[in-house]
Design an enzyme around this catalytic site. Structure first.
Site, mmCIF file in Angstrom:
data_model
loop_
_atom_site.group_PDB
_atom_site.id
_atom_site.type_symbol
_atom_site.label_atom_id
_atom_site.label_comp_id
_atom_site.label_asym_id
_atom_site.label_seq_id
_atom_site.Cartn_x
_atom_site.Cartn_y
_atom_site.Cartn_z
ATOM 1 N N GLU A 165 0.816 -1.221 0.000
ATOM 2 C CA GLU A 165 0.000 0.000 0.000
ATOM 3 C C GLU A 165 0.845 1.264 0.000
ATOM 4 O O GLU A 165 0.437 2.303 -0.518
ATOM 5 C CB GLU A 165 -0.935 0.017 1.213
ATOM 6 C CG GLU A 165 -2.029 -1.031 1.195
ATOM 7 C CD GLU A 165 -1.598 -2.342 1.840
ATOM 8 O OE1 GLU A 165 -2.431 -3.246 1.976
ATOM 9 O OE2 GLU A 165 -0.396 -2.455 2.197
ATOM 10 N N ASP A 177 13.555 25.031 -29.448
ATOM 11 C CA ASP A 177 12.976 26.281 -28.967
ATOM 12 C C ASP A 177 12.017 26.919 -29.964
ATOM 13 O O ASP A 177 11.285 27.828 -29.616
ATOM 14 C CB ASP A 177 14.070 27.298 -28.610
ATOM 15 C CG ASP A 177 15.022 27.565 -29.767
ATOM 16 O OD1 ASP A 177 14.804 26.991 -30.854
ATOM 17 O OD2 ASP A 177 15.979 28.343 -29.585
ATOM 18 N N ASP A 189 18.244 20.507 -31.469
ATOM 19 C CA ASP A 189 18.337 21.586 -32.441
ATOM 20 C C ASP A 189 19.682 22.280 -32.228
ATOM 21 O O ASP A 189 20.264 22.193 -31.146
ATOM 22 C CB ASP A 189 17.174 22.556 -32.220
ATOM 23 C CG ASP A 189 17.047 23.579 -33.313
ATOM 24 O OD1 ASP A 189 17.439 23.265 -34.451
ATOM 25 O OD2 ASP A 189 16.567 24.685 -33.043
ATOM 26 N N ASP A 212 9.901 22.994 -33.839
ATOM 27 C CA ASP A 212 10.273 21.835 -33.025
ATOM 28 C C ASP A 212 9.083 21.204 -32.307
ATOM 29 O O ASP A 212 9.189 20.092 -31.789
ATOM 30 C CB ASP A 212 11.299 22.254 -31.958
ATOM 31 C CG ASP A 212 12.590 22.762 -32.562
ATOM 32 O OD1 ASP A 212 13.026 22.176 -33.570
ATOM 33 O OD2 ASP A 212 13.150 23.738 -32.051
ATOM 34 N N ASN A 262 7.238 -7.189 3.536
ATOM 35 C CA ASN A 262 6.071 -8.017 3.196
ATOM 36 C C ASN A 262 6.239 -9.454 3.679
ATOM 37 O O ASN A 262 5.261 -10.126 3.998
ATOM 38 C CB ASN A 262 5.833 -8.011 1.682
ATOM 39 C CG ASN A 262 5.072 -6.773 1.220
ATOM 40 O OD1 ASN A 262 4.877 -5.846 1.991
ATOM 41 N ND2 ASN A 262 4.652 -6.761 -0.028
#
Length: 929
Positions: free
Chosen positions: A285, A645, A327, A649, A711
């Site tokens: 949980e 930018d 770029d 793009d 567990n």
């Protein structure tokens, strides 16, 4: 659109039902009704309610919903309520983080200029840009943002910057006459068209609008971005696998427990309750909220390092990035043209400094130290400064940095002239201007000589012309050359030497301009290009480039060390792209330049084959090409980060696994499409974000191991009960107190662990590598879990034994000793988890050598864990809820022993592992330098 640039202006006006005096009011209203407002339609986002619903219904949350339903069926209302609260809190936190990041990015929104000047009914007026319609006569001046697509009908030396659309900052010279319809490969190459989202660099002009809103090239790119669907992140896919694995295991074990208990004669109702307990014990949980909080911490860390993450799952996706498609202009380079070399007949000079800051030195090719600025250099730069329409703008309240207004190449020459000590602005009168045109490939000015500025070498020559342009063409117009402040006839050997130098600069990817001069008699009446641009004196060459950002080379080296490939995608020319790529270390040796024309003619499968080769640079490519490249890389199973930018793009940014937009220079469309925004436009910030992303994934593994380990001791009591009829050593509420109580803050502290030193020297994790690997599960369940189960059951039996109950006659429910034994089981698990949180801090290196001070949340988490277990044991209000009883002080000694036991046991395991892997022995030294 094709007909607009190939037709004369009057015919274009006729087609658009317009005229030089502009539209009438009725025509404007009619066109607005037909074409709508001039605005870019935003992608309709999902309603807030829908987005919150998604945050509480993903696979892991659904598993918790099922657990809560089963708890309700099993008549455990406290457990039901607790699990639902966890789901809601986690959903709210996840929703809020993403909503806040999205609001941050939207604050930057400035899609189109607010106002524009148009001519309507013969009057020049200013209107909101959204009210522009096709047929409007648009007036353009220096510095204006262009609000719509149009055809230029009058041109006064107008230059535009279309970098937001093309990705390249080279100013575009515009014309007003018609051009041939088959001359241009791309629409942006057409010189008599202007485009929404671009800027007027210098000059002025008048254009007729033919496209607005989503019909513009800007709008077309925005629409292309909208049509691209988002792919689930690697972490989202991984959590789906984890959910399926955990669900299958938990339900299967629950069924086995139910059948086993029922076959041993236990009633169906009681057997069902035990099965629910087993399922609840196996459902982690605390994993979901811990993952969410860890991603949130990673998001905050990235924000401090200049990266705004818009989506939580993107934090981890960065960590498994294998390719960055970048770029060039404005991302890898400064987007500030800078003069790097100057050539005169006797000197070949390197110029230091970058950008528009007028600071730098002049260093001879044959010397390492700065040289004195000699007269030949001063005359060359003086000519470049005078034959110039740009302006240099110093920092101000509105501008934090030096900047230029006008052509960047001219601005670069101004900066260099100031570096050389020339006065700016020059105090000389310009008599005539012959502007640049694409046929002559040069610009000329005539200025009035000032005897305070020039020596009196020719009494009759009181005017002087300076010519600047393409060096080869300019050289052919020269019959003399400046040599040590003297004008001498130009020899053929000089021409050969100049052409050789031009070739050298060109191979280095530099943009080259030649500068020449001419003395003119004051009584000369004809000051035309034909009369002036001949019999010139060659002054020299100026070579410049848009320099790489200083931090990018190191950042790319880090990427390569981390196994991340960097690929340049640019609209610039191949030679320039190759030179920049080599300087930055993106390529080496024999390289292949792939152009947009090549991509246009090949299939997606062929693109994939090209991408499998090294040393690739993509040049002269369009937005559609970028998108195909990203998709081809993803088809090759790469996790792709795309930086950019410009508006061009945006489609690829959205399609990529991680879209990275530039916060300062980036367009708003790019920021909207991206999943991450770099606030400082620093490529190195991407590397920092990747480092944080890797740390986040490693931390998820750490706290997953930590949570899963507990567990096992939660499951074992049910197995003992079902198989040996041992009274339940742990009830469901005690399990919940561990999973959602004592384990939460320590697990979160593991999620906040700083990156280990060698995290960027490791290759990216493979997409198919599961979070729940065999190694992790074996370590969590078989090694750590076994020790924790011994601690839990050992504490349970020890409490029975010291109170006179043997293994065959254990205390039964209802007996105070049974409650104390159950409490001891809970305490044993918590104490061994204290040691486990230290053990899980590292995978290979010694946890004992890792300084606790680098993670302030860790001691807080441990203090919380201990404080909570003390509260559960001793507070009367909580005892009946969780089935606990107070313990005596000496009772704590037995479970406390297991804290160092599990830590030392794991240290021994790590030591054995390192001995078997000698190459990892240096890890500890690096980790603790």
């Amino acid at each position: 659109m094709k007909s607009f640039y190939s037709l004369p202006s009057d015919r274009v006006l006729q087609i658009l039902e317009s005229r030089p005096s502009g539209l009438t009011e009725d025509e404007v209203i009619s066109n607005q009704e037909e074409y709508g407002l001039n605005e870019i339609r935003e992608t309709r986002g999902k309603p807030l309610s829908h987005r919150f619903l998604i945050s509480i219904t993903h696979p892991m949350a659904i598993l918790l919903w099922i657990a809560s339903i089963m708890a309700y069926i099993g008549k455990l209302p406290e457990l039901t309520i607790a699990i639902i609260i966890v789901i809601i809190i986690n959903g709210v936190f996840s929703f809020w983080q993403e909503y806040r990041a999205e609001r941050t990015s939207k604050e930057l929104k400035k899609l189109i200029p607010q106002n524009a000047r148009v001519v309507r009914e013969g009057q020049e007026i200013q209107i909101p840009a959204t009210e522009i319609v096709p047929g409007d006569i648009l007036i353009l001046s220096e510095g204006d943002k262009i609000p719509a697509d149009g055809r230029i009908i009058k041109n006064f030396e107008i230059l535009t910057d279309e970098s937001t659309l093309t990705g390249e900052s080279r100013p575009i010279h515009k014309i007003s006459h018609q051009v041939a319809s088959t001359k241009f490969k791309a629409i942006y190459d057409v010189p008599n068209l202007i485009f929404s989202g671009s800027n007027v660099v210098s000059g002025s002009g008048i254009a007729v609008v033919f496209a607005t809103g989503m019909k513009t090239q800007f709008g077309r790119l925005a629409h292309l971005t909208e049509t691209i669907s988002e792919e689930p992140s690697p972490l989202q896919k991984e959590l789906k696998k984890v959910t399926f694995t955990v669900s299958t295991f938990a339900v299967s074990l629950g069924v086995v427990i139910f059948l086993t208990a029922f076959s041993l004669g236990i009633g169906a109702a009681e057997s069902f309750l035990f099965a629910i307990g087993m399922i609840v014990a196996n459902v982690p949980e605390g994993l979901l909220p811990t993952v969410t909080l860890s991603l949130g911490i990673g998001m905050q860390r990235m924000a401090k390092r200049g990266a705004i993450i818009k989506k939580l799952s993107s934090v981890e996706t960065l960590g498994c990035t294998t390719v960055i498609c970048s770029d060039k202009t404005g991302t890898l380079t400064c987007n500030e043209m800078t003069v790097t070399n100057i050539w005169t007949r006797r000197l070949n000079i390197k110029v230091t400094g970058t950008g528009y800051i007028p600071q730098g030195q002049f260093i001879s090719e044959n010397e390492d130290s700065p040289i004195d600025i000699r007269s030949d250099i001063q005359e060359l730069l003086n000519g470049g400064m005078l034959c110039n329409n740009a302006r240099l703008l110093p920092p101000s309240d509105q501008r934090k940095e030096w900047s230029i207004l006008g052509d960047p190449t001219e601005g670069a020459i101004l900066v260099t002239a100031i570096k050389a000590g020339l006065d700016y602005p020059p105090k000389l009168n310009r008599i005539a201007l012959m502007p640049f045109d694409s046929k002559r490939k040069r610009m000329s000015v005539v200025i009035e000589r000032n005897n305070n500025y020039y020596s009196k070498d020719n009494e009759g020559n009181q005017l002087k012309a300076y010519v600047k342009g393409a060096p080869v063409e300019l050289l052919s117009l020269c019959d003399s050359i400046l040599n040590e402040n003297k004008v001498v006839p130009i020899e053929e050997s000089d021409r050969v030497l100049i052409r050789k130098q031009i070739d050298i600069y060109a191979k280095e990817g530099l943009r080259i301009l030649g500068i020449a001069s001419k003395d003119i008699k004051k009584n000369t009446r004809t000051l035309t290009a034909e009369a002036i641009e001949k019999e010139l004196t060659f002054l020299g060459l100026v070579a410049m480039m848009d320099p790489p950002r200083p931090e990018v080379e190191e950042a790319i080296q880090k990427c390569q060390n981390a196994g991340i490939r960097v690929i340049m995608l640019t609209g610039d020319y191949g030679l320039t792209a190759e030179v920049i790529a080599r300087r930055l270390g993106i390529i080496s040796g024999q390289a292949r330049i792939v152009t947009g024309d090549e991509i246009e003619g090949i299939s997606d499968e062929t693109i994939q084959k090209v991408l499998q080769k090294e040393n690739i640079v993509f040049a002269r490519i369009s937005p559609e090409h970028k998108l195909r490249i990203v998709m081809a890389l993803q088809a090759l199973n790469h996790i792709v980060a795309m930086t950019g930018d410009g508006v061009n793009d945006a489609p690829a940014l959205k399609r990529a696994d991680i879209g990275v937009a530039m916060g300062i220079s980036g367009t708003d469309v790019a920021k909207e499409a991206a999943s991450m925004i770099i606030t400082d436009d620093n490529f190195a910030s991407i590397v920092s974000a990747i480092e944080e992303g890797r740390a986040v994934y490693n931390n998820i593994k750490k706290f997953t191991r930590y949570i899963f380990a507990s567990n096992v001791p939660e499951i074992v009591p049910f197995i003992f009960f079902a198989l040996a009829r041992v009274p339940l050593a742990l009830n469901v509420m005690q399990i919940l107190s561990i999973d959602l109580g004592t384990d939460m803050l320590p697990a979160l502290a593991l999620g906040a662990e700083p990156a280990e030193k060698d995290v960027m020297n490791m290759p990216p994790r493979k997409r198919e590598k599961s979070l729940l690997s065999r190694g992790l599960l074996a370590h969590a369940f078989l090694f750590l879990g076994t020790i924790e189960a011994l601690a839990a059951m050992g504490s349970y039996y020890w409490m029975n034994l010291i109170n006179g109950y043997g293994p065959d006659s254990l205390a039964q429910p209802g007996n105070i000793v049974y409650t104390m034994a159950s409490t001891m089981t809970l305490v044993g698990i918590v104490m061994v988890q204290v040691g486990n949180v230290f053990a899980c801090r590292t995978e290979r290196s010694s946890s004992l050598k890792r300084n606790i001070r680098i993670n302030p949340l860790l001691p807080i988490g441990i203090l919380f864990e201990i404080s909570l277990i003390i509260a559960l044991v001793y507070l009367p209000l909580l005892q009946p809820i969780f089935g606990t009883a107070p313990l005596l002080p000496h009772h704590w000694l037995f479970p406390i022993i297991f804290a160092p036991t599990i830590l030392l046991a794991d240290e021994l395991r790590k030591l054995i592992y390192r001995r078997k892997n000698l190459n990892l022995l240096t890890h500890d030294k690096e980790e603790n330098k």
